[in-house]
Write an enzyme that holds these catalytic residues in place. Structure first.
Site, PDB file in Angstrom:
ATOM      1  N   GLU A 113       0.808  -1.230   0.000  1.00 34.31           N
ATOM      2  CA  GLU A 113       0.000   0.000   0.000  1.00 34.31           C
ATOM      3  C   GLU A 113       0.836   1.273   0.000  1.00 34.31           C
ATOM      4  O   GLU A 113       0.560   2.201  -0.764  1.00 34.31           O
ATOM      5  CB  GLU A 113      -0.961   0.008   1.205  1.00 34.31           C
ATOM      6  CG  GLU A 113      -2.200  -0.876   1.040  1.00 34.31           C
ATOM      7  CD  GLU A 113      -1.911  -2.365   1.197  1.00 34.31           C
ATOM      8  OE1 GLU A 113      -0.788  -2.723   1.609  1.00 34.31           O
ATOM      9  OE2 GLU A 113      -2.814  -3.174   0.908  1.00 34.31           O
TER      10      GLU A 113
ATOM     11  N   HIS B 272     -10.902  -4.986   9.480  1.00 32.73           N
ATOM     12  CA  HIS B 272     -11.579  -4.852   8.185  1.00 32.73           C
ATOM     13  C   HIS B 272     -12.885  -4.075   8.305  1.00 32.73           C
ATOM     14  O   HIS B 272     -13.778  -4.226   7.480  1.00 32.73           O
ATOM     15  CB  HIS B 272     -11.876  -6.241   7.588  1.00 32.73           C
ATOM     16  CG  HIS B 272     -10.665  -6.953   7.066  1.00 32.73           C
ATOM     17  ND1 HIS B 272      -9.610  -7.334   7.884  1.00 32.73           N
ATOM     18  CD2 HIS B 272     -10.318  -7.346   5.817  1.00 32.73           C
ATOM     19  CE1 HIS B 272      -8.694  -7.945   7.141  1.00 32.73           C
ATOM     20  NE2 HIS B 272      -9.093  -7.959   5.887  1.00 32.73           N
TER      21      HIS B 272
END
Ligand SMILES: Cc1ncc(C[n+]2csc(CCOP(=O)(O)OP(=O)(O)O)c2C)c(N)n1
Lengths: 333, 327
Positions: B60, B129
């Site tokens: 990322e 998440h």
């Protein structure tokens, strides 16, 4: 390389050296605030790299960026003004030493985050590659961006920067996508105070190239010619669409890491042994031997360079302070 | 107008902007053939090819950095962060680089990137998440933060974000992907920085964004039957905040409750309430209240997740209490 370029590059290495020596005294005497990381000792790397580049190639840099900036063709006056925190500096006084860009010569910034420029350079190389492969639009442009389709990107970082995750992540992407980029690791043996053997399990950063499917080449960072040759080869490879390279230049910084560093982690003997192979001395001797340079021309170059540094200091000193009322300007584009 | 899923509205915005501007491209994990973790980009690779719908390795920070570097040369990358939680890995490139490059390099370079981030809980995905971390990005000068609540706004705001010359963190809601809304046929943008009055009311202003707009609306409808009339404001953009719209409403109603899915402490509501108190104090009839997630990791089990996250019921409870005391 023709004689003219050799002389110009010799002069540029001198300019970087004298610029940094001047800065050291300006910091010590308190004329300049903040901190700075000096490039003296590593000049053959920046100038050797640029000898093999075109003016429209791109570059990212590190916290130790003055040498890279000057080698790429930035104006010493405006670099100095940035260090003085003046409005005429490239970053209008907002960035200082570690955050100077010069978009006009393709210099995409010095960087205060160790390794922070590595993915940015990789993205610039992606932009170049995508521009090259983009279908031309109606008006004949491959998009409206500043990437030239046959440009290459040079990404500088230290061996300390090679420890950060972004090094691995970025070289991996460049390898997968065969990007037109040359990663140049300036291995000067210490990251601040930490010696190479405490930073890396392998002593040659170039060996890591194998993991990313690119050639890894070690060069003598004191030898301008060796650096230029290696970069010329890597640039040709990049322009031919064959992908990235990792070069490791073995080099040494003469000053401490930054202005407060007393260099207690290394010996004066080690410093002296590197100074015996001073990159400017090596190039000067070679140019004298081959009659490219005369003693007179050498002296004259030194005078010119000193005058240029003095002119830069004068320009910076006489430039206006940034207007405090403009502190919020350009937060957004 | 057509009925369209929120997710399809996002896909259409990307496709239209990519057709309009050859510099726009998409990158992220599994965005190509797989279509992204939530299938938002499904089918785009067939239309634009793998060069412009670009799968990345799992990294990322560096693929955001790649977007930053490409943007500095004039590209307009749209970055897909699979779950907003993973944006934590990219904080360096967002906070130290994307947001600062225009300013710190003296305006020479700009970073027109959009970072798409599916946020929020409600699907029992658990602590790593399900987060709503957008408040962090309001704290960083140089970033814009957009968080649409409807399919209409998702499309129009994403188009505005892609055309914007600044880095935009674009907050999508996982639970909204499957909701339908009306979307115009023609090209349109919803400018960043403009809140929307979702419904008018007299007694109190509910200020929300993203998925919590729907919860606030449900609460308002139910409270209406109890004689409490709520105005609902959808912030739409968290940075820059539309302070004028907030003030206009609070001056009218004299009471405000801020609703967000992120954690209470240091959240969006903290900033919005401070702004209200600083700017509208003389008009307030009650202290500003916040309805937010509890200060805890979002747990997996349904019962625990419900306990941790805000919803219409919790909004109603807060409003009733407020009206009892300060009505
Ligand atoms: C992310 C980050 N960590 C730490 C620092 C502090 N720091 C600045 S330069 C440096 C050493 C870098 O060493 P190297 O990359 O080898 O470059 P050199 O200084 O030798 O040129 C450190 C630790 C920083 N600026 N950024």
């Amino acid at each position: 390389m023709d004689d003219k370029q050799l002389l110009a590059d010799y002069r540029r290495m001198l300019l970087i050296r004298r610029f940094e020596e001047k800065l050291d005294s300006l910091f010590t005497s308190g004329v300049i605030k903040g901190t700075s990381h000096l490039y003296a000792g590593q000049e053959a790397v920046a100038v050797g790299v640029c000898a093999a580049l075109r003016s429209n190639d791109f570059m990212t840099s590190t916290h130790r960026g003055h040498g890279h900036l000057l080698a790429k063709g930035a104006d010493p006056k405006r670099v100095m003004a940035e260090l003085f925190g003046k409005s005429t500096g490239y970053s209008k006084g907002r960035g200082g030493s570690q955050h100077t860009a010069c978009a006009a010569v393709g210099f995409l910034g010095s960087n205060g985050i160790t390794g922070g420029g590595i993915p940015i350079a990789t993205g610039a190389a992606l932009a170049v590659q995508m521009t090259a492969s983009a279908p031309l639009t109606k008006d004949g442009h491959a998009g409206r961006n500043r990437a030239h389709p046959d440009a290459v990107v040079v990404c500088f970082f230290g061996e300390g920067g090679a420890s950060i995750g972004m090094f691995h992540e970025s070289l991996n992407m460049a390898g997968i996508w065969k990007l037109p980029i040359i990663y140049v690791c300036e291995n000067n043996l210490y990251a601040m105070s930490v010696p190479l053997h405490e930073e890396s399990a392998v002593q040659d950063i170039a060996h890591r190239a194998e993991s990313y499917g690119m050639p890894g080449v070690i060069v003598d960072g004191c030898d301008y010619f060796a650096v230029a040759r290696a970069v010329a080869e890597a640039a040709a490879r990049a322009r031919a669409g064959e992908g990235p390279s990792l070069l490791e230049a073995k080099t040494y910084r003469y000053y401490g890491h930054s202005k407060s560093d007393k260099r207690e982690y290394r010996t004066r003997e080690e410093e002296a042994s590197w100074k015996n192979r001073d990159p400017i001395l090596l190039l000067g001797t070679k140019l004298l031997e081959t009659d490219v340079l005369t003693k007179d021309a050498q002296l004259q170059a030194l005078h010119e360079v000193d005058a240029e540094v003095e002119a830069a200091v004068e320009f910076a000193d006489n430039s206006p302070e940034p207007d405090p009322a403009a502190v919020l300007d350009e937060v957004f584009a | 107008m057509r009925e369209m899923f929120y997710s399809h509205a996002i896909r259409e915005a990307i496709a239209e902007e990519m057709e309009r501007d050859p510099n726009v491209f998409l990158l992220g994990e599994d965005v190509a053939e797989y279509g992204g973790a939530f299938k938002v980009t499904q089918g785009l690779v067939g239309q634009f090819g793998k060069g412009r719908i670009r799968n990345t390795p799992i990294c990322e920070n560096s693929f955001v950095g790649v977007a930053v570097g490409a943007a500095m040369l004039g590209m307009r990358p749209v970055v897909d962060i699979m779950f907003q939680d993973f944006i934590t890995l990219a904080m360096d490139q967002i906070v130290n680089h994307a947001s600062k490059i225009h300013y710190m390099y003296g305006g020479q370079l700009s970073v027109p990137i959009v970072i798409r981030t599916p946020a929020g809980g409600g699907r029992c995905y658990g602590p790593t998440h399900s987060q709503s971390l957008e408040a962090w990005f309001m704290h960083v000068p140089g970033l814009k933060v957009a968080a649409p609540a409807t399919a209409h706004d998702a499309k129009g705001m994403l188009k505005a974000a892609i055309r914007d010359n600044n880095p935009v963190v674009f907050v999508e809601s996982k639970l909204l992907y499957g909701q339908k809304g009306l979307v115009p046929e023609e090209d349109y943008v919803v400018p960043l920085g403009q809140a929307r009055v979702v419904r008018e009311g007299e007694h109190l202003t509910l200020i929300a964004y993203s998925r919590m707009v729907g919860e606030a609306e449900r609460a308002a409808t139910a409270l209406d039957r109890e004689g409490i009339s709520c105005e609902v404001i959808d912030l739409r953009t968290l940075a820059p905040l539309d302070l004028q719209s907030i003030a206009d409403s609070v001056v009218k109603t004299g009471r405000a409750v801020v609703v967000e899915e992120g954690c209470l402490t240091g959240g969006v509501g903290a900033e919005v309430s401070a702004q209200i108190v600083e700017n509208c104090f003389d008009y307030l009839n009650a202290p500003v209240q916040r309805v937010a997630a509890l200060d805890v990791a979002v747990p997996c089990a349904d019962a625990l997740e419900r306990a941790a996250l805000p919803d219409a019921g919790k909004v109603m409870a807060t409003v009733r209490q407020l009206m009892q005391k300060y009505g």
